[in-house]
Motif scaffolding. Sequence first.
Motif, PDB file in Angstrom:
ATOM      1  N   SER A 114     -29.130  31.929 -65.487  1.00 34.27           N
ATOM      2  CA  SER A 114     -28.988  31.774 -64.056  1.00 34.27           C
ATOM      3  C   SER A 114     -27.541  30.861 -63.870  1.00 34.27           C
ATOM      4  N   GLU A 115     -27.370  29.981 -64.589  1.00 32.91           N
ATOM      5  CA  GLU A 115     -26.091  29.195 -64.535  1.00 32.91           C
ATOM      6  C   GLU A 115     -25.119  29.905 -64.595  1.00 32.91           C
ATOM      7  N   LYS A 116     -25.046  30.922 -65.585  1.00 31.87           N
ATOM      8  CA  LYS A 116     -23.832  31.812 -65.622  1.00 31.87           C
ATOM      9  C   LYS A 116     -23.587  32.616 -65.012  1.00 31.87           C
ATOM     10  N   GLU A 117     -24.348  33.081 -64.003  1.00 29.69           N
ATOM     11  CA  GLU A 117     -24.417  33.913 -62.947  1.00 29.69           C
ATOM     12  C   GLU A 117     -23.356  33.300 -61.881  1.00 29.69           C
ATOM     13  N   GLY A 118     -23.618  31.977 -61.665  1.00 30.24           N
ATOM     14  CA  GLY A 118     -22.631  31.221 -61.158  1.00 30.24           C
ATOM     15  C   GLY A 118     -21.071  31.132 -61.507  1.00 30.24           C
ATOM     16  N   TYR A 119     -21.061  30.785 -62.612  1.00 30.47           N
ATOM     17  CA  TYR A 119     -19.711  30.625 -63.109  1.00 30.47           C
ATOM     18  C   TYR A 119     -19.038  32.386 -63.248  1.00 30.47           C
ATOM     19  N   MET A 120     -20.091  33.507 -63.237  1.00 31.47           N
ATOM     20  CA  MET A 120     -19.416  34.855 -63.129  1.00 31.47           C
ATOM     21  C   MET A 120     -18.983  34.952 -61.719  1.00 31.47           C
ATOM     22  N   ALA A 121     -19.908  34.543 -61.003  1.00 28.83           N
ATOM     23  CA  ALA A 121     -19.465  34.802 -59.591  1.00 28.83           C
ATOM     24  C   ALA A 121     -18.287  34.048 -59.324  1.00 28.83           C
ATOM     25  N   LEU A 122     -18.005  32.816 -59.682  1.00 26.43           N
ATOM     26  CA  LEU A 122     -16.762  32.143 -59.461  1.00 26.43           C
ATOM     27  C   LEU A 122     -15.532  32.781 -60.015  1.00 26.43           C
ATOM     28  N   ALA A 123     -15.812  33.075 -61.081  1.00 22.36           N
ATOM     29  CA  ALA A 123     -14.571  34.166 -61.756  1.00 22.36           C
ATOM     30  C   ALA A 123     -14.070  35.217 -61.105  1.00 22.36           C
ATOM     31  N   HIS A 124     -15.247  35.966 -60.641  1.00 20.65           N
ATOM     32  CA  HIS A 124     -14.917  37.408 -59.683  1.00 20.65           C
ATOM     33  C   HIS A 124     -14.524  36.922 -58.559  1.00 20.65           C
ATOM     34  N   THR A 125     -14.878  35.749 -58.023  1.00 21.95           N
ATOM     35  CA  THR A 125     -14.410  35.498 -56.427  1.00 21.95           C
ATOM     36  C   THR A 125     -12.747  35.092 -56.813  1.00 21.95           C
ATOM     37  N   ARG A 126     -12.549  34.271 -57.603  1.00 19.34           N
ATOM     38  CA  ARG A 126     -11.270  33.996 -58.015  1.00 19.34           C
ATOM     39  C   ARG A 126     -10.402  35.316 -58.280  1.00 19.34           C
ATOM     40  N   LEU A 127     -10.912  36.100 -58.862  1.00 20.65           N
ATOM     41  CA  LEU A 127      -9.956  37.373 -59.182  1.00 20.65           C
ATOM     42  C   LEU A 127     -10.057  38.025 -57.814  1.00 20.65           C
ATOM     43  N   GLY A 128     -11.019  38.213 -57.071  1.00 17.96           N
ATOM     44  CA  GLY A 128     -10.995  38.762 -55.842  1.00 17.96           C
ATOM     45  C   GLY A 128     -10.056  38.359 -54.831  1.00 17.96           C
ATOM     46  N   ASN A 129     -10.047  36.916 -55.014  1.00 17.53           N
ATOM     47  CA  ASN A 129      -8.939  36.194 -53.982  1.00 17.53           C
ATOM     48  C   ASN A 129      -7.337  36.495 -54.340  1.00 17.53           C
ATOM     49  N   ARG A 130      -7.306  36.308 -55.936  1.00 21.19           N
ATOM     50  CA  ARG A 130      -5.892  36.505 -56.264  1.00 21.19           C
ATOM     51  C   ARG A 130      -5.407  38.068 -56.314  1.00 21.19           C
ATOM     52  N   ALA A 131      -6.537  38.829 -55.834  1.00 25.30           N
ATOM     53  CA  ALA A 131      -5.978  40.306 -55.831  1.00 25.30           C
ATOM     54  C   ALA A 131      -5.512  40.418 -54.394  1.00 25.30           C
ATOM     55  N   GLN A 132      -5.338  39.640 -53.563  1.00 21.27           N
ATOM     56  CA  GLN A 132      -4.958  39.499 -52.232  1.00 21.27           C
ATOM     57  C   GLN A 132      -3.398  39.135 -52.169  1.00 21.27           C
ATOM     58  N   ARG A 133      -3.125  38.689 -53.418  1.00 16.57           N
ATOM     59  CA  ARG A 133      -1.604  38.128 -53.620  1.00 16.57           C
ATOM     60  C   ARG A 133      -0.530  39.541 -52.955  1.00 16.57           C
ATOM     61  N   PRO A 134       0.513  38.990 -52.315  1.00 13.32           N
ATOM     62  CA  PRO A 134       1.337  39.801 -51.703  1.00 13.32           C
ATOM     63  C   PRO A 134       2.487  40.264 -52.775  1.00 13.32           C
ATOM     64  N   GLY A 135       2.866  41.410 -52.711  1.00 15.29           N
ATOM     65  CA  GLY A 135       4.429  41.939 -53.477  1.00 15.29           C
ATOM     66  C   GLY A 135       4.415  41.417 -54.885  1.00 15.29           C
ATOM     67  N   ILE A 136       5.485  40.938 -55.015  1.00 14.13           N
ATOM     68  CA  ILE A 136       5.755  40.739 -56.656  1.00 14.13           C
ATOM     69  C   ILE A 136       4.914  39.698 -56.874  1.00 14.13           C
ATOM     70  N   GLU A 137       4.161  38.787 -56.297  1.00 15.64           N
ATOM     71  CA  GLU A 137       3.251  37.971 -56.662  1.00 15.64           C
ATOM     72  C   GLU A 137       2.080  38.525 -57.264  1.00 15.64           C
ATOM     73  N   LEU A 138       1.642  39.628 -57.166  1.00 15.72           N
ATOM     74  CA  LEU A 138       0.613  40.318 -57.748  1.00 15.72           C
ATOM     75  C   LEU A 138       0.993  40.828 -59.240  1.00 15.72           C
ATOM     76  N   CYS A 139       0.939  39.656 -59.989  1.00 20.48           N
ATOM     77  CA  CYS A 139       1.353  39.816 -61.466  1.00 20.48           C
ATOM     78  C   CYS A 139       0.337  39.512 -62.399  1.00 20.48           C
ATOM     79  N   LYS A 140       0.358  40.174 -63.584  1.00 24.48           N
ATOM     80  CA  LYS A 140      -0.483  39.619 -64.533  1.00 24.48           C
ATOM     81  C   LYS A 140       0.017  38.273 -65.263  1.00 24.48           C
ATOM     82  N   ASP A 141      -0.134  37.085 -64.457  1.00 20.38           N
ATOM     83  CA  ASP A 141       0.294  35.831 -65.121  1.00 20.38           C
ATOM     84  C   ASP A 141      -0.585  35.331 -66.069  1.00 20.38           C
ATOM     85  N   LEU A 142      -0.531  33.998 -66.263  1.00 19.42           N
ATOM     86  CA  LEU A 142      -1.522  33.359 -67.448  1.00 19.42           C
ATOM     87  C   LEU A 142      -2.875  33.143 -66.542  1.00 19.42           C
TER      88      LEU A 142
END
Length: 415
Positions: free
Chosen positions: A317-345
Amino acid sequence: MDRFHTTLSQKVLVAVPPPPPKFTISEWHLNNRYRTRICLDQQKLADSTIAESDRVIEEVQEKTDLNKREVDHKLEEKVKDIEFNKSEIERQRKEASLEIENLCTYMERIKDCSRSIQEDALKTVRKCLILREGRLGIDLCYDFVEKELKKELQVIEGGQSLLTRVLEQANEQVRRLRSTVYFMDRDLEDKSNVMKIDQHNTSLTNTSLNLSIYHGFSPLDPANISLQEWEQYTRQNIEKSAKEINSARQLRSYVDVLLKQVIDDLQNQYHAVNNAFRRRIEELKEAKTKMEVQHSEIVRQANEMKRVTTRLDKSISEKEGYMALAHTRLGNRAQRPGIELCKDLVELSLVSEVGEMRGNVAWLQQKMAEAQASLRYLLKTQIQLEEDINVKTNSIKIDEVDCMSLRQGMTYHSY
């Protein structure tokens, strides 16, 4: 004179005999000598006859007295023989009667032993076998207690069979002894009557009263049995009685040995069965103790496994929270504009975190499934152990409480 002639003329004429002859003097002397000689001869014959008669009378009297003394002696001997035979028969009859009493006592011992075995031991063993049919599950097995109980049943039935046969032999021996006593009683009665007759004959003399000459038609000596046959008959009665008494004594010795052997065999098997029960009860208690220890350990492990599944479930159950956090962060970073949408570290780290987290969740779920399966097996084993413990408890109750309590009433002693 005329009248006289007239009377004579009227009578019948009578012939007048001639005169007797006249003998000479020589004839007279001769006749006297002849008469004298005849008288002397008759006197001599008379004297001889008298002397011979006296001799014959004395000789006949002597023979008569001798015969009487001989008959009296033989009567006395016969009476003594009868008395001796009677004493022998009476002694033998006393021994036979005593042996009948002894055999009857032994028969009572056999009956008491047989009755005790039948009503006590046999019923107890059969009850034990029936009670042990109440064992449950795997405990309902053909163990060494069952084997010893059935062997004890065979020993009891074999002892019963031997006692029955020897009781029949004792009955037959008593019958034969009573038969010999019956014939001896008849022989004693006959000999008593004969002894009375011969004693009465011994007391009789030629001057006794009530003597009479027999004028009947049947012979006075109707006896057709020889002295040897008479002696043989008595001897056979005594020998037959002695033989039966000897057989009875041997039978009594055999009964003593048989009763001791039967009781020893029963006691040995009784102890063997009790030892088998004790060993089996110890085995059952030991197995029950091991199962109880295993049960407590299984219960402990089941409780631990429940805690593990709870922790795994919480961790997932706890790992579901961490998974949701990571997915949310990835979703948020998918909204980066233009050249900023890069595979950074950060992107690479988030993607790696999601992948690794998926693997970890799958790993936790696998462990969760394993823990749940193990818990099910533990609970099933716990239930099985509880059933086995109940089975062992039931078996211990049957063997220790029911059967051993019954067997305490089994007693064997010398009969």
